[in-house]
Design a protein around this motif. Structure first.
Motif, mmCIF file in Angstrom:
data_model
loop_
_atom_site.group_PDB
_atom_site.id
_atom_site.type_symbol
_atom_site.label_atom_id
_atom_site.label_comp_id
_atom_site.label_asym_id
_atom_site.label_seq_id
_atom_site.Cartn_x
_atom_site.Cartn_y
_atom_site.Cartn_z
ATOM 1 N N ALA A 151 -22.095 18.671 -68.330
ATOM 2 C CA ALA A 151 -23.170 17.686 -68.523
ATOM 3 C C ALA A 151 -24.510 18.401 -68.387
ATOM 4 O O ALA A 151 -25.083 18.474 -67.307
ATOM 5 C CB ALA A 151 -23.042 16.564 -67.497
ATOM 6 N N GLY A 152 -25.017 18.923 -69.473
ATOM 7 C CA GLY A 152 -26.229 19.734 -69.430
ATOM 8 C C GLY A 152 -27.521 18.953 -69.525
ATOM 9 O O GLY A 152 -28.596 19.533 -69.390
ATOM 10 N N LEU A 153 -27.442 17.647 -69.749
ATOM 11 C CA LEU A 153 -28.651 16.840 -69.918
ATOM 12 C C LEU A 153 -28.363 15.429 -69.429
ATOM 13 O O LEU A 153 -27.254 14.908 -69.602
ATOM 14 C CB LEU A 153 -29.061 16.807 -71.394
ATOM 15 N N SER A 154 -29.361 14.805 -68.823
ATOM 16 C CA SER A 154 -29.203 13.420 -68.379
ATOM 17 C C SER A 154 -29.592 12.468 -69.502
ATOM 18 O O SER A 154 -30.306 12.825 -70.432
ATOM 19 C CB SER A 154 -30.071 13.154 -67.146
ATOM 20 N N GLY A 155 -29.093 11.248 -69.401
ATOM 21 C CA GLY A 155 -29.401 10.222 -70.396
ATOM 22 C C GLY A 155 -28.140 9.641 -71.009
ATOM 23 O O GLY A 155 -27.028 9.879 -70.547
ATOM 24 N N GLN A 156 -28.339 8.839 -72.051
ATOM 25 C CA GLN A 156 -27.221 8.209 -72.745
ATOM 26 C C GLN A 156 -26.638 9.182 -73.759
ATOM 27 O O GLN A 156 -27.345 9.669 -74.649
ATOM 28 C CB GLN A 156 -27.688 6.936 -73.450
ATOM 29 N N MET A 157 -25.362 9.483 -73.630
ATOM 30 C CA MET A 157 -24.701 10.471 -74.480
ATOM 31 C C MET A 157 -23.587 9.821 -75.290
ATOM 32 O O MET A 157 -22.898 8.916 -74.818
ATOM 33 C CB MET A 157 -24.093 11.595 -73.631
ATOM 34 N N ILE A 282 -25.300 9.896 -68.207
ATOM 35 C CA ILE A 282 -25.373 11.017 -67.264
ATOM 36 C C ILE A 282 -26.646 10.843 -66.432
ATOM 37 O O ILE A 282 -27.754 10.754 -66.974
ATOM 38 C CB ILE A 282 -25.385 12.365 -68.004
ATOM 39 N N GLN A 283 -26.456 10.751 -65.132
ATOM 40 C CA GLN A 283 -27.577 10.546 -64.222
ATOM 41 C C GLN A 283 -28.385 11.836 -64.074
ATOM 42 O O GLN A 283 -27.868 12.935 -64.235
ATOM 43 C CB GLN A 283 -27.071 10.089 -62.843
ATOM 44 N N ASN A 284 -29.658 11.670 -63.723
ATOM 45 C CA ASN A 284 -30.543 12.827 -63.636
ATOM 46 C C ASN A 284 -30.347 13.594 -62.330
ATOM 47 O O ASN A 284 -30.088 13.030 -61.275
ATOM 48 C CB ASN A 284 -32.009 12.388 -63.734
ATOM 49 N N ARG A 285 -30.456 14.887 -62.437
ATOM 50 C CA ARG A 285 -30.525 15.772 -61.288
ATOM 51 C C ARG A 285 -31.516 16.870 -61.661
ATOM 52 O O ARG A 285 -31.423 17.444 -62.726
ATOM 53 C CB ARG A 285 -29.155 16.383 -60.957
ATOM 54 N N ARG A 286 -32.457 17.167 -60.808
ATOM 55 C CA ARG A 286 -33.583 18.030 -61.177
ATOM 56 C C ARG A 286 -33.267 19.520 -61.127
ATOM 57 O O ARG A 286 -33.921 20.317 -61.785
ATOM 58 C CB ARG A 286 -34.776 17.738 -60.262
ATOM 59 N N GLU A 287 -32.284 19.917 -60.321
ATOM 60 C CA GLU A 287 -32.034 21.337 -60.151
ATOM 61 C C GLU A 287 -31.566 21.978 -61.457
ATOM 62 O O GLU A 287 -30.723 21.422 -62.167
ATOM 63 C CB GLU A 287 -30.972 21.578 -59.067
ATOM 64 N N PRO A 288 -32.068 23.164 -61.802
ATOM 65 C CA PRO A 288 -31.632 23.858 -63.018
ATOM 66 C C PRO A 288 -30.237 24.451 -62.835
ATOM 67 O O PRO A 288 -29.718 24.554 -61.725
ATOM 68 C CB PRO A 288 -32.681 24.959 -63.200
ATOM 69 N N ASP A 289 -29.651 24.876 -63.972
ATOM 70 C CA ASP A 289 -28.285 25.392 -63.957
ATOM 71 C C ASP A 289 -28.121 26.585 -63.021
ATOM 72 O O ASP A 289 -27.114 26.712 -62.330
ATOM 73 C CB ASP A 289 -27.865 25.809 -65.369
ATOM 74 N N TYR A 293 -25.260 26.648 -60.187
ATOM 75 C CA TYR A 293 -24.158 27.582 -60.332
ATOM 76 C C TYR A 293 -24.667 29.022 -60.217
ATOM 77 O O TYR A 293 -25.777 29.330 -60.629
ATOM 78 C CB TYR A 293 -23.473 27.410 -61.688
ATOM 79 N N SER A 294 -23.814 29.883 -59.694
ATOM 80 C CA SER A 294 -24.152 31.297 -59.614
ATOM 81 C C SER A 294 -23.731 31.953 -60.920
ATOM 82 O O SER A 294 -22.601 32.408 -61.078
ATOM 83 C CB SER A 294 -23.428 31.950 -58.427
ATOM 84 N N ILE A 295 -24.629 31.971 -61.891
ATOM 85 C CA ILE A 295 -24.326 32.530 -63.211
ATOM 86 C C ILE A 295 -24.551 34.037 -63.154
ATOM 87 O O ILE A 295 -25.636 34.493 -62.806
ATOM 88 C CB ILE A 295 -25.218 31.889 -64.284
ATOM 89 N N PRO A 296 -23.540 34.843 -63.496
ATOM 90 C CA PRO A 296 -23.670 36.297 -63.356
ATOM 91 C C PRO A 296 -24.551 36.903 -64.435
ATOM 92 O O PRO A 296 -24.841 36.278 -65.460
ATOM 93 C CB PRO A 296 -22.230 36.787 -63.494
ATOM 94 N N HIS A 297 -24.968 38.150 -64.207
ATOM 95 C CA HIS A 297 -25.642 38.913 -65.249
ATOM 96 C C HIS A 297 -24.642 39.206 -66.371
ATOM 97 O O HIS A 297 -23.429 39.279 -66.145
ATOM 98 C CB HIS A 297 -26.197 40.217 -64.693
ATOM 99 N N CYS A 298 -25.144 39.373 -67.566
ATOM 100 C CA CYS A 298 -24.282 39.631 -68.713
ATOM 101 C C CYS A 298 -23.706 41.047 -68.615
ATOM 102 O O CYS A 298 -24.448 42.021 -68.450
ATOM 103 C CB CYS A 298 -25.067 39.475 -70.014
ATOM 104 N N LYS A 299 -22.404 41.159 -68.700
ATOM 105 C CA LYS A 299 -21.721 42.450 -68.634
ATOM 106 C C LYS A 299 -20.331 42.300 -69.231
ATOM 107 O O LYS A 299 -19.875 41.185 -69.512
ATOM 108 C CB LYS A 299 -21.623 42.931 -67.185
ATOM 109 N N ALA A 300 -19.657 43.419 -69.404
ATOM 110 C CA ALA A 300 -18.313 43.399 -69.972
ATOM 111 C C ALA A 300 -17.316 42.805 -68.993
ATOM 112 O O ALA A 300 -17.540 42.791 -67.778
ATOM 113 C CB ALA A 300 -17.889 44.820 -70.354
ATOM 114 N N GLU A 301 -16.218 42.318 -69.546
ATOM 115 C CA GLU A 301 -15.060 41.857 -68.778
ATOM 116 C C GLU A 301 -15.349 40.628 -67.914
ATOM 117 O O GLU A 301 -14.745 40.438 -66.862
ATOM 118 C CB GLU A 301 -14.498 42.982 -67.895
#
Length: 556
Positions: A151-157, A282-289, A293-301
């Motif tokens: 759910a990447g965006l709040s509102g009516q989907m 989808i209800q609103n939540r202000r925190e960004p992705d 979530y702990s999104i890693p740096h782009c790398k192989a594997e």
């Protein structure tokens, strides 16, 4: 009843850090019970159909009860009778949550299907906001499917569930069509001095033949051989070009015609229209992705995730790794300074090439209508060389960056003959990379011209290319190599074959320190959010986001 605990990374509504929620699947009801919560750092996927299949299949140890026999019918999956249910609390879905949707496939009699193998596509989207997020689907091999959508965006989907292909269509392609040779044919052009002769050419790995012109290349093609009828008077070694033509055997044409109903309405590409889950809030939540979530740096594997990301406005928001917008020309030039950058693939890779040289500062307006045009030199800034758009090199003179595009050999171009010498086998090209500094950045892409290859021949060609990549990594350990994945075309007939190429490429290059750019969901998300059709050559607004993701791997 026995229960199996399966780990699924989901989001709680109470905290901003991702939580590891243990989902207890009671196979009698498939009711999700969110109970134990433990910290986790990512969206990595831990659920697969194979993990729970033992629990799904229930064995009756009683004797064969003939008296319990009944008269029934078992048909293929019907989109309009399939049941779609939301596992989340519909009133408590927040931006940043992973939505869980269950599918129970049914036939046109409303009977539950007890086998898997159907190909589904699920999306939540808002055309007004130009937003779309694609679902990752787990096939439990028993007629039920689990979908995870971010759910990447709040509102009516709106919720769109599409039966792309029935199981029987996939089995036909896998077991009958795909192993069949002679599905792609060429006109061979033989020439010496002023004399030109044309013959019929095919790819052959199995079977036998007599008195043919053979063009083997074991290092690139393995046991597959390019074979042509001999020209009337010229020698086999006078082949100068090939052109793809439609000349497949009548028996194969009949087989394809007999099975064409699998790829037509109402069997294929059917959106479920009578589901109770057509929309959701989808209800609103202000925190960004990146805080959720702990999104890693782009790398192989990097491992697979429950969601690759979502499209919003003019951008792709990756959840696989930290992709950024490479709009600062100086920053891109600094990253690539002194490097030899190779784009090896097809015309979709040529789109990448044009966006890349534009991103690095080549001063030309590139749009959806002119990207095929040959580029010119700009004195003192850029030097361009090459005979045509299929073989071109541009050098950034100030930053000493070489950008080279080459199209792969044995293409399926139909409009005009393809000169043999300008379309190399990439394993030969890679083996020839011996620059002392070894500053290589390479993107490889194999898909758009290969849907008519047998899986064996395609896999063999990819495996031989992987051997060449290993040899390069041994010579030049710091080489940066990425594989560009496939995306769906406009026709449903090629859908599963093109999609399965992703699996083959990922498996072949796994463990080689090569990163994979999976653009399948990105392309669908863009198309749905922007009301576009899927095409072989997608709009450059999308291609630029693909290149930005590629640069995020190259320039961490």
């Amino acid at each position: 009843m026995k229960k199996k605990v399966i780990a699924v990374a989901l989001m709680t509504s109470a905290v901003i850090n991702i939580s590891f929620i243990l989902v207890h699947l009671d196979v009698s009801s498939y009711v999700v019970n969110y109970s134990t919560i433990q910290p986790v750092r990512n969206l990595y996927q831990h659920i697969s159909g194979d993990e729970i299949i033992d629990d799904v299949i229930q064995y009756d140890n009683t004797i064969w009860k003939i008296s319990a026999a009944f008269k029934g019918s078992k048909h293929r999956t019907n989109a309009q009778t399939t049941v779609v249910t939301l596992s989340n609390d519909a009133e408590s879905v927040y931006k940043g949550d992973v939505i869980v949707i269950k599918l129970q496939a049914r036939d046109d009699n409303g009977r539950d299907r007890n086998v898997g193998g159907d190909i589904w596509r699920v999306a939540i989207y808002s055309s007004d906001e130009r937003f779309a997020s694609m679902g990752k689907i787990t096939d439990h091999n028993n007629g039920t499917y689990t979908v995870h959508v971010y759910a990447g965006l709040s509102g009516q989907m709106k919720v769109q569930v599409t039966l792309v292909l029935q199981r029987e269509a996939v089995l036909y392609q896998r077991d009958v069509l795909r192993p069949t040779e002679l599905r792609s044919t060429w006109r061979g052009i033989f020439k010496r001095r002023k004399k030109t002769e044309h013959t019929y050419c095919v790819l052959m790995r199995e079977g036998v033949w007599d008195n043919k012109c053979e063009f083997p290349h074991p290092k690139a093609l393995g046991m597959t051989t390019f074979v042509c009828d001999p020209p009337k008077t010229l020698h086999c070694n006078t082949l100068i070009g090939i052109q793809n033509v439609a000349n497949i055997p009548n028996s194969l044409n009949r087989t394809m015609a007999e099975n064409s109903h699998f790829f037509q309405s109402p069997n294929a590409d059917q959106v479920i229209t009578n589901s109770s889950l057509k929309e959701m809030t989808i209800q609103n939540r202000r925190e960004p992705d990146n805080l959720l979530y702990s999104i890693p740096h782009c790398k192989a594997e990097l491992p697979d995730t429950l969601s690759d990301g979502y499209w919003l406005g003019s951008r792709w928001h990756s959840l696989v790794c930290q992709s950024k917008q490479w709009t600062n020309v100086t920053e891109v030039q600094e990253c690539l300074k002194g490097k030899d950058v190779y784009f090896l693939g097809d015309s979709t890779t040529h789109q990448w090439y044009k966006i890349m040289i534009n991103t690095v500062g080549y001063p030309v307006h590139i749009n959806d209508n002119n990207w095929r045009r040959k580029v010119s030199s700009i004195p003192g800034l850029f030097n361009a060389s090459g005979t045509d758009a299929y073989s071109v090199k541009v050098t950034d003179l100030k930053n000493n960056i070489n950008f080279t595009f080459r199209h792969h050999a044995i293409s399926r171009h139909t409009r005009h003959p393809i000169p043999i010498q300008r379309f190399p086998f990439f394993v030969d090209l890679i083996d020839g990379l011996t620059a002392p500094k070894c500053n290589y950045v390479i993107v490889l892409s194999f898909w758009a011209h290969f849907e008519a290859w047998t899986q064996t021949s395609f896999s063999e060609r990819i495996a031989n290319l992987e051997k060449g990549v290993k040899r390069l990594k041994k010579r030049c350990p710091n080489s940066i190599i990425g594989i560009k994945g496939s995306h769906a075309k406009h026709d449903v007939q090629s859908y599963w074959i093109v999609y399965d190429m992703i699996r083959i490429m990922k498996e072949t290059f796994s463990g080689d320190g090569v990163f994979f750019i999976d653009i399948w969901d990105m392309n669908f998300a863009y198309a749905i959010a922007n009301k576009k059709n899927m095409e072989t050559h997608m709009p450059l607004a999308l291609i630029r986001e693909e290149v930005y993701l590629f640069l995020s791997y190259v320039c961490p």
